[in-house]
Design an enzyme around this catalytic site. Structure first.
Site, PDB file in Angstrom:
ATOM      1  N   LYS A  22       2.900  -3.867  11.101  1.00 47.50           N
ATOM      2  CA  LYS A  22       1.593  -3.997  11.759  1.00 47.50           C
ATOM      3  C   LYS A  22       1.817  -4.542  13.152  1.00 47.50           C
ATOM      4  O   LYS A  22       2.799  -5.267  13.388  1.00 47.50           O
ATOM      5  CB  LYS A  22       0.701  -4.960  10.972  1.00 47.50           C
ATOM      6  CG  LYS A  22      -0.772  -4.726  11.166  1.00 47.50           C
ATOM      7  CD  LYS A  22      -1.279  -3.587  10.295  1.00 47.50           C
ATOM      8  CE  LYS A  22      -2.718  -3.250  10.577  1.00 47.50           C
ATOM      9  NZ  LYS A  22      -3.250  -2.277   9.620  1.00 47.50           N
ATOM     10  N   ASN A  74     -16.869   6.091   8.491  1.00 48.85           N
ATOM     11  CA  ASN A  74     -15.885   7.121   8.133  1.00 48.85           C
ATOM     12  C   ASN A  74     -15.591   7.160   6.632  1.00 48.85           C
ATOM     13  O   ASN A  74     -15.672   8.224   6.004  1.00 48.85           O
ATOM     14  CB  ASN A  74     -14.592   6.885   8.935  1.00 48.85           C
ATOM     15  CG  ASN A  74     -13.488   7.818   8.512  1.00 48.85           C
ATOM     16  OD1 ASN A  74     -12.570   7.440   7.793  1.00 48.85           O
ATOM     17  ND2 ASN A  74     -13.574   9.077   8.919  1.00 48.85           N
ATOM     18  N   LYS A 134       0.836  -1.216   0.000  1.00 52.66           N
ATOM     19  CA  LYS A 134       0.000   0.000   0.000  1.00 52.66           C
ATOM     20  C   LYS A 134       0.867   1.261   0.000  1.00 52.66           C
ATOM     21  O   LYS A 134       0.637   2.180  -0.774  1.00 52.66           O
ATOM     22  CB  LYS A 134      -0.943  -0.008   1.223  1.00 52.66           C
ATOM     23  CG  LYS A 134      -1.990   1.095   1.157  1.00 52.66           C
ATOM     24  CD  LYS A 134      -2.903   1.129   2.369  1.00 52.66           C
ATOM     25  CE  LYS A 134      -4.012   0.118   2.330  1.00 52.66           C
ATOM     26  NZ  LYS A 134      -5.185   0.482   3.146  1.00 52.66           N
TER      27      LYS A 134
HETATM   28  P1  NAD Z   1     -16.700   2.336  10.166  1.00 53.15           P
HETATM   29  O1  NAD Z   1     -16.789   1.404  11.315  1.00 53.15           O
HETATM   30  O2  NAD Z   1     -16.607   3.809  10.418  1.00 53.15           O
HETATM   31  O3  NAD Z   1     -17.931   2.107   9.175  1.00 53.15           O
HETATM   32  C1  NAD Z   1     -18.400   0.851   8.779  1.00 53.15           C
HETATM   33  C2  NAD Z   1     -19.790   1.062   8.186  1.00 53.15           C
HETATM   34  O4  NAD Z   1     -20.282  -0.171   7.680  1.00 53.15           O
HETATM   35  C3  NAD Z   1     -20.834   1.545   9.179  1.00 53.15           C
HETATM   36  O5  NAD Z   1     -21.592   2.553   8.564  1.00 53.15           O
HETATM   37  C4  NAD Z   1     -21.706   0.330   9.437  1.00 53.15           C
HETATM   38  O6  NAD Z   1     -23.045   0.682   9.787  1.00 53.15           O
HETATM   39  C5  NAD Z   1     -21.648  -0.315   8.072  1.00 53.15           C
HETATM   40  N1  NAD Z   1     -22.021  -1.723   8.064  1.00 53.15           N
HETATM   41  C6  NAD Z   1     -21.656  -2.695   8.944  1.00 53.15           C
HETATM   42  N2  NAD Z   1     -22.214  -3.857   8.606  1.00 53.15           N
HETATM   43  C7  NAD Z   1     -22.916  -3.629   7.482  1.00 53.15           C
HETATM   44  C8  NAD Z   1     -23.698  -4.446   6.644  1.00 53.15           C
HETATM   45  N3  NAD Z   1     -23.872  -5.754   6.891  1.00 53.15           N
HETATM   46  N4  NAD Z   1     -24.291  -3.893   5.560  1.00 53.15           N
HETATM   47  C9  NAD Z   1     -24.129  -2.574   5.312  1.00 53.15           C
HETATM   48  N5  NAD Z   1     -23.403  -1.740   6.066  1.00 53.15           N
HETATM   49  C10 NAD Z   1     -22.803  -2.268   7.130  1.00 53.15           C
HETATM   50  O7  NAD Z   1     -15.428   1.841   9.327  1.00 53.15           O
HETATM   51  P2  NAD Z   1     -14.575   2.634   8.249  1.00 53.15           P
HETATM   52  O8  NAD Z   1     -13.407   3.232   8.918  1.00 53.15           O
HETATM   53  O9  NAD Z   1     -15.460   3.489   7.414  1.00 53.15           O
HETATM   54  O10 NAD Z   1     -14.010   1.407   7.385  1.00 53.15           O
HETATM   55  C11 NAD Z   1     -14.773   0.783   6.371  1.00 53.15           C
HETATM   56  C12 NAD Z   1     -13.852  -0.131   5.558  1.00 53.15           C
HETATM   57  O11 NAD Z   1     -12.781   0.644   5.011  1.00 53.15           O
HETATM   58  C13 NAD Z   1     -13.176  -1.261   6.334  1.00 53.15           C
HETATM   59  O12 NAD Z   1     -12.995  -2.339   5.444  1.00 53.15           O
HETATM   60  C14 NAD Z   1     -11.809  -0.666   6.674  1.00 53.15           C
HETATM   61  O13 NAD Z   1     -10.831  -1.666   6.893  1.00 53.15           O
HETATM   62  C15 NAD Z   1     -11.532   0.094   5.402  1.00 53.15           C
HETATM   63  N6  NAD Z   1     -10.524   1.165   5.531  1.00 53.15           N
HETATM   64  C16 NAD Z   1     -10.718   2.203   6.386  1.00 53.15           C
HETATM   65  C17 NAD Z   1      -9.766   3.215   6.453  1.00 53.15           C
HETATM   66  C18 NAD Z   1      -9.960   4.415   7.332  1.00 53.15           C
HETATM   67  O14 NAD Z   1      -9.113   5.310   7.274  1.00 53.15           O
HETATM   68  N7  NAD Z   1     -11.037   4.515   8.101  1.00 53.15           N
HETATM   69  C19 NAD Z   1      -8.598   3.145   5.670  1.00 53.15           C
HETATM   70  C20 NAD Z   1      -8.434   2.063   4.804  1.00 53.15           C
HETATM   71  C21 NAD Z   1      -9.407   1.084   4.737  1.00 53.15           C
END
Ligand code: NAD
Length: 428
Positions: free
Chosen positions: A106, A221, A94
Site C-alpha cells: 500500500k 460503484n 485479501k
Molecule cells: P463510492 O464513493 O463510489 O460510493 C459510496 C456510496 O456511499 C455513495 O453512493 C454514497 O452516496 C454512499 N454514502 C455515503 N455516505 C452514506 C451514508 N451516511 N449513508 C448511506 N450511504 C452513504 O465508493 P465505492 O467504491 O462504491 O466503495 C464503497 C465501499 O466499498 C468502501 O468501503 C470501499 O472501501 C469498499 N471497496 C470498494 C472497492 C472498489 O473497487 N470500488 C473495492 C473494495 C472495497
C-alpha cells in the site's frame, strides 16, 4: 474505522487472534505481524505559483512470498505510516484468500488532492514515482488507485515509470483507464464479486435466489453493481439502496417494495452520487430516512457504503428475516455487532473475501499488460466468477471443518497460504 483508531494495531490484533487458532509458530508470526519493507520519502513539487512544496510519501510492502506486492496509493490529509501498514497487511490477506499470486502493499501521500490543481497533481504523482521507481515494478510491487487517486493519475504514474525505466511498462500499475492499458470489467468487478459471493452463500443455505430479497446501503460503484448483479445474475429483488445527498447534507434510503430498477436509479443519479428524489417519487419509489435500509424484511443485507455501519446500536434493527450479510464495504461491521450477528446465526461474508473482485480484476489487468493481449468483458467476468466461487468454497470448507466463523476462516485460509509460500521459498 475512524482515523483515530490505530488501524495497524487492529490489523495485528486480528492476525494474533487467528495465529492462535492456527497454532502458528511464534517465529513465523513475528514475520507476518510486520511489513517486510517500508519506504518513507519526501517529494518536492513546483507549485503553480512558483514555490516549492515538499510532500511526505510512503510505500509499504507487507509480504511478497506469493508474488509481487499489490495495493493502492491513497492521497489523504490524515495519512500515516500506520494506516499504510495496516492496509498493506490486509492486502496480503485479501490477495491470498482469493488465491491470486500477489502479496500485499500500500502507498500514501499526506495531501488533500482537492487542494491541488491538475498540473500540481501530475507533478506530485510523477515525483512519487521518481522516488520509488527502483522498488516497484511488474515483478516487485504493483500499485493501483485508492482514496484520492484516479485512473488518470495511474496513467501518469505508468508513463513516468516507463520513461525512467526506458521501456513501455503498463504492468507496473493497475486501475488505468480502458484504452490506456486498463481492463474491461474493472468497473463492475467489485459489485459483481459481491454478487457471486451472495449467490454461493444462498446455495449453501439452500435458499432460492429468485425468491430472495436484498437491501443495499450505498449507491456508488460497489453498491450499483451489487444491485444489478443481485437482480440480473441471482434473479432476486433489491428493495432499497441508500445514498448521501449533497444538497441536503444527509443520507436517504430509496425504496420500492416490489423491487428497484438499478438502471433507472443510475440514470437519475448525478455525478456526485445524489439521486433525483422527485424523479424517483414519480416512478413510485419511497424516500425514507438513512437508517431504513437496515430494518427491511429481506434475506440479504449488503452494506456497500462506509465502515462501522452495522454497530452495537444499528444491529438491533436487523429483521429476523435476514440470513446473510454480504460486506461490500471495508469494515462495515464493528466487532461487537459481529458477535451479535454470529449469536443470531446470520451468515456473514467477510469484507476481504466479499469485495475482493476489484483486486482480482486488477490482477487480470496486469496479466493482460504482461501479455500485451486483452480479453473481452465476458472473458474477464467469467474468470472473475470462477476465482470468487473457488475462494468462497475454500473459506466455507475451512469454516465448516474448523467450526469457526467465515471471517476467521477467511483469515485462516489466507494466513495458511502465505505461510506455505514462505515455507516453499525456504524463508521459514
Ligand atoms: P463510492 O464513493 O463510489 O460510493 C459510496 C456510496 O456511499 C455513495 O453512493 C454514497 O452516496 C454512499 N454514502 C455515503 N455516505 C452514506 C451514508 N451516511 N449513508 C448511506 N450511504 C452513504 O465508493 P465505492 O467504491 O462504491 O466503495 C464503497 C465501499 O466499498 C468502501 O468501503 C470501499 O472501501 C469498499 N471497496 C470498494 C472497492 C472498489 O473497487 N470500488 C473495492 C473494495 C472495497
Amino acid at each position: 474505522m475512524s482515523e483515530q483508531t490505530n488501524a495497524f494495531e487492529m490489523a495485528q490484533q486480528q492476525f494474533d487472534h487467528v495465529a492462535k487458532l492456527l497454532n502458528l509458530d511464534p517465529q513465523v508470526a513475528e514475520i507476518l505481524r510486520w511489513p517486510l519493507r517500508e519506504y518513507h520519502f519526501r517529494i518536492p513539487v513546483r507549485m503553480d505559483n512558483g514555490t516549492i512544496r515538499v510532500f511526505e510519501g510512503f510505500r509499504v510492502q507487507h509480504n511478497d512470498a506469493r508474488g509481487p506486492s499489490k495495493g493502492g496509493i491513497r492521497f489523504h490529509p490524515s495519512e500515516t505510516i500506520d494506516t499504510v501498514r495496516a492496509l498493506a497487511t490486509w492486502m496480503t490477506w485479501k490477495c491470498a484468500v482469493v488465491d491470486i499470486p500477489l502479496g500485499g502493499g500500500k502507498g500514501g501521500v499526506i495531501i488533500d488532492p482537492a487542494t491541488l490543481s491538475n498540473g500540481e497533481k501530475e507533478r506530485l504523482v510523477r515525483g512519487y514515482i521518481q522516488q520509488i521507481w527502483k522498488n516497484i515494478g511488474p515483478r516487485q510491487d504493483v500499485p493501483a488507485p485508492d482514496v484520492g487517486t484516479t485512473p488518470q493519475m495511474m496513467g501518469w504514474m505508468m508513463d513516468e515509470y516507463s520513461k525512467l525505466s526506458g521501456q513501455y511498462t503498463p504492468g507496473v500499475i493497475t486501475g488505468k483507464p480502458v484504452g490506456g492499458g486498463g481492463s474491461l470489467g474493472r468497473t463492475e468487478a467489485t459489485g459483481f464479486g459481491v454478487t457471486y459471493n451472495v449467490r454461493e452463500a444462498l446455495k449453501r443455505l439452500k435458499l432460492d435466489g429468485s425468491q430472495a430479497r436484498a437491501a443495499v446501503q450505498g449507491f456508488g460503484n460497489v453498491a450499483q453493481y451489487a444491485a444489478i448483479g443481485f437482480t440480473e445474475i441471482i434473479g432476486g429483488k433489491v428493495v432499497c439502496v441508500s445514498y448521501w445527498d449533497r444538497t441536503d447534507q444527509k443520507a436517504y434510503t430509496v425504496s420500492k417494495e416490489d423491487g428497484i430498477d438499478p438502471h433507472y436509479l443510475i440514470r437519475i443519479t448525478d455525478q456526485y452520487g445524489s439521486i433525483d428524489k422527485a424523479a424517483a417519487i414519480a416512478e413510485g419509489y419511497q424516500i425514507e430516512d438513512a437508517g431504513a435500509w437496515i430494518s427491511k424484511d429481506v434475506d440479504v443485507l449488503i452494506p456497500a457504503a462506509l465502515e462501522g455501519q452495522i454497530n452495537a446500536d444499528t444491529v438491533q434493527h436487523i429483521s429476523h428475516s435476514v440470513k446473510i450479510v454480504a460486506e461490500g464495504a471495508n469494515g462495515p461491521t464493528t466487532p461487537e455487532a459481529d458477535e451479535i450477528l454470529r449469536g443470531r446465526g446470520i451468515f456473514v461474508i467477510p469484507d476481504f473475501l466479499c469485495n475482493s473482485g476489484g483486486v482480482t480484476v486488477s490482477y487480470f489487468e496486469s496479466v493482460q499488460n504482461d501479455m500485451n493481449f486483452y480479453w473481452t468483458r465476458e472473458e474477464v467476468l467469467e474468470r472473475l466468477d470462477k476465482r470468487m466461487t473457488d475462494a468462497f468454497a475454500a473459506v466455507y470448507e475451512m469454516a465448516q471443518n474448523e467450526d469457526v466463523s467465515m471471517r476467521d476462516a477467511a483469515y485462516m485460509v489466507a494466513i495458511s497460504r502465505v505461510t506455505k509460500a514462505m515455507e516453499l521459498r525456504g524463508w521459514i
